[in-house]
Write an enzyme that holds these catalytic residues in place. Sequence first.
Site, PDB file in Angstrom:
ATOM      1  CB  ALA A 231      -0.622   0.164   1.327  1.00 29.99           C
ATOM      2  CB  CYS A 232       2.139   3.412  -2.283  1.00 25.94           C
ATOM      3  SG  CYS A 232       0.683   3.882  -3.103  1.00 25.94           S
ATOM      4  N   PRO A 233       1.011   5.987  -0.270  1.00 28.66           N
ATOM      5  CG  PRO A 233       2.067   7.599   0.615  1.00 28.66           C
ATOM      6  CD  PRO A 233       2.237   6.317  -0.016  1.00 28.66           C
TER       7      PRO A 233
ATOM      8  N   GLY B  34      -2.040   4.781  -3.734  1.00 26.28           N
ATOM      9  CA  GLY B  34      -2.437   3.988  -4.416  1.00 26.28           C
ATOM     10  C   GLY B  34      -2.272   3.350  -5.363  1.00 26.28           C
TER      11      GLY B  34
ATOM     12  CB  THR C  17      -0.429   0.196  -4.651  1.00 23.90           C
ATOM     13  OG1 THR C  17      -0.629   1.244  -3.579  1.00 23.90           O
ATOM     14  CG2 THR C  17      -0.852  -1.408  -4.155  1.00 23.90           C
TER      15      THR C  17
END
Length: 508
Positions: free
Chosen positions: A8-10, A12, A16
Site C-alpha cells: 500500500a502507498c499513499p 495507491g 502499490t
Amino acid sequence: MKIVAVTACPTGIAHTYMAAEALEAAAEEAGHEITVETQGSAGSTPLTAEQLAGADVAIFAADVEVRDKDRFAHLPQVAVGVKKAISGGDLLVAQAEEAVRNHVPAPAGAPAAAAPAGVKAPGQNSSRSGPGAASKVRAWLMTGVSHVIPFVAAGGLLIALGFALGGYQINLPDDSPLYEQILDGGFDAGSITAWGALAFGIGSAAFNFLVPVLAGFIAYAMADRPALVPGFVGGAIAVTTGAGFLGGLVAGFVAGGLVMWIKTWRVPRALAGIMPVLVIPLLSTAVVGLLMYVVVGRPIALITEGLTNWLNGLSGTNAVLLGLLLGLMMCFDMGGPVNKASYTFAVAGLSTGSAGALTIMAAVMAAGMVPPLAMALATVVRKSLFSDVERENGRAAWLLGASFISEGAIPFAAADPFRVIPSIMVGGAVTGSLSMAFGATLRAPHGGVFVVPLMGNPLGFLVAVVAGTVVATALVVALKTFARRRPARPAAEDTVTTSATERETVTA
C-alpha cells in the site's frame, strides 16, 4: 513456504502494484508461494481465511496503515516501507525466511515471545527495529491524505469543468453565486451555463468533504473504526471554525490519540461490548468537539489565514524559487518521503482555493512528470547507453510520465542513481520554476496531460514540462556518455595490455 503480503502507498496507484510485482517475482525465484493483497486506489481483494490460515509469514510493504491488520496476528511479520519492496524484494523474502525460522508461537494465554529484530511477534505492537514514532506519524498522515486525493481529484476537475463551461463569473458573489442562482431557479438542460453551474455545484460538494475525510482517516489509521466518528466530526468543526486543512490535521491526531488512550481502559465485562459502538464514540466526539470549538479552532484558523495570504502573495522571484524547490523535491525520490512532502503541501493548498495554491499544484504536477518523460526520451535519443530492459521500460515511461506517475523513472534511478537522479532533479527544478513563472494553475491533484484542457495557462504548463524534460535528458545522456568513454583502469601497473573488449568497459 507460503507467504501472504500487503502492499500500500499513499496514492495507491503505482508503488502499490510495483511492490506487489517485485515481491511475487522474488518469492517465485526463491521457490516460495506468495499471495499479495494490494490495498490500492482501485480497491483490493482481501486475502481469504484459508490463505491466512495456511500462511507461514506476513510481509507488509506499506507507507500507510495496513487495513484490518489484526488478521495477521498469528503470523510472524516483516514490515517495511513500500519502496524497499520495489528495490529489494529478494531481501524481504530472505527476512521472511529468517522470521519463520525464529518464530516461536506463544502458548495459549501466555504473552507473545520476543521477536527477532525487524519482525513482529503475535500480539506485539512493535519490535526493536520496527517503525519508529516518526514513521508511524507519517503513515497515519499518509493514510488520511490517500483517502483525500480522490475527493480532490473529482471535486477539482468538476469545478474546473464548471468554470470551462460557465465562465469564471460562475462563482462571483452577487446575493448568491451564479451557480446557486441557476440551480435554485431550475435546471435548463439546453444551457451550457447551467451544465457548468451543475458541475461546479457537484465539485464544491465534493470539496466540502476534504477536511473531514482527512481528519477521519488519520484517526482511523491510529485507532481503527471507533476513531472515525470523532475524526470526522473534528474535521467538520475545523471547516466551521475556519481552521481548514491544518485544523483537520490536528483534529485527526487528537481524535486518534484520544481513542487509543480510551481503548487502554480496563472496564467491567458488561461495558466491554458497548465500548466501541457507544462509549468510545460518545466520549471522544464530545472531547474533540470541545477542543476544536473552544481551544484549537480559532488559533489554527489564524494560521490558515496567514498561509492563504502568503500563497496569494507569491509573485516574481519568490514564486520562481518556490517552484524550483518543489521541483527538486518532486524528483529527488520519485514517490518517496521527500516527493510526498512536496505533493502533500500542494494538495493541502487546494483546500484553500487560493490562486497561489493553484499555481503550486500545477508546478508540482509538471515537475513530477519530468523524470519518466526524460528517461523515455533519453532511451530514444541514445539507445546505446541503455540495456534492452531499460529501453523496454522507456517505452512504458512515456505513458507513465504523461499520467503524472513519477515512479516510471525508478528502474533507471535504481540502476544508475548518481547520474540519473541529479539529472532529473535539475530538469524538475527548471520545470517547477517555469510553471510558477508562467502562472499555470491547476485544481486537480492528478491526471497529467489528461487534465491540461482544464488548466489555467495550459500552454505555459506544457512548455515548462517540455523544457525540464529536455534539460534532464541532455544531462543524463551527457553524464552517461562521459562515463562510457572513460577507460577501465588495469588491476596493477605490471598488468598486460588490456583487450579491445576490456578497453570498452563502462566504469561505474
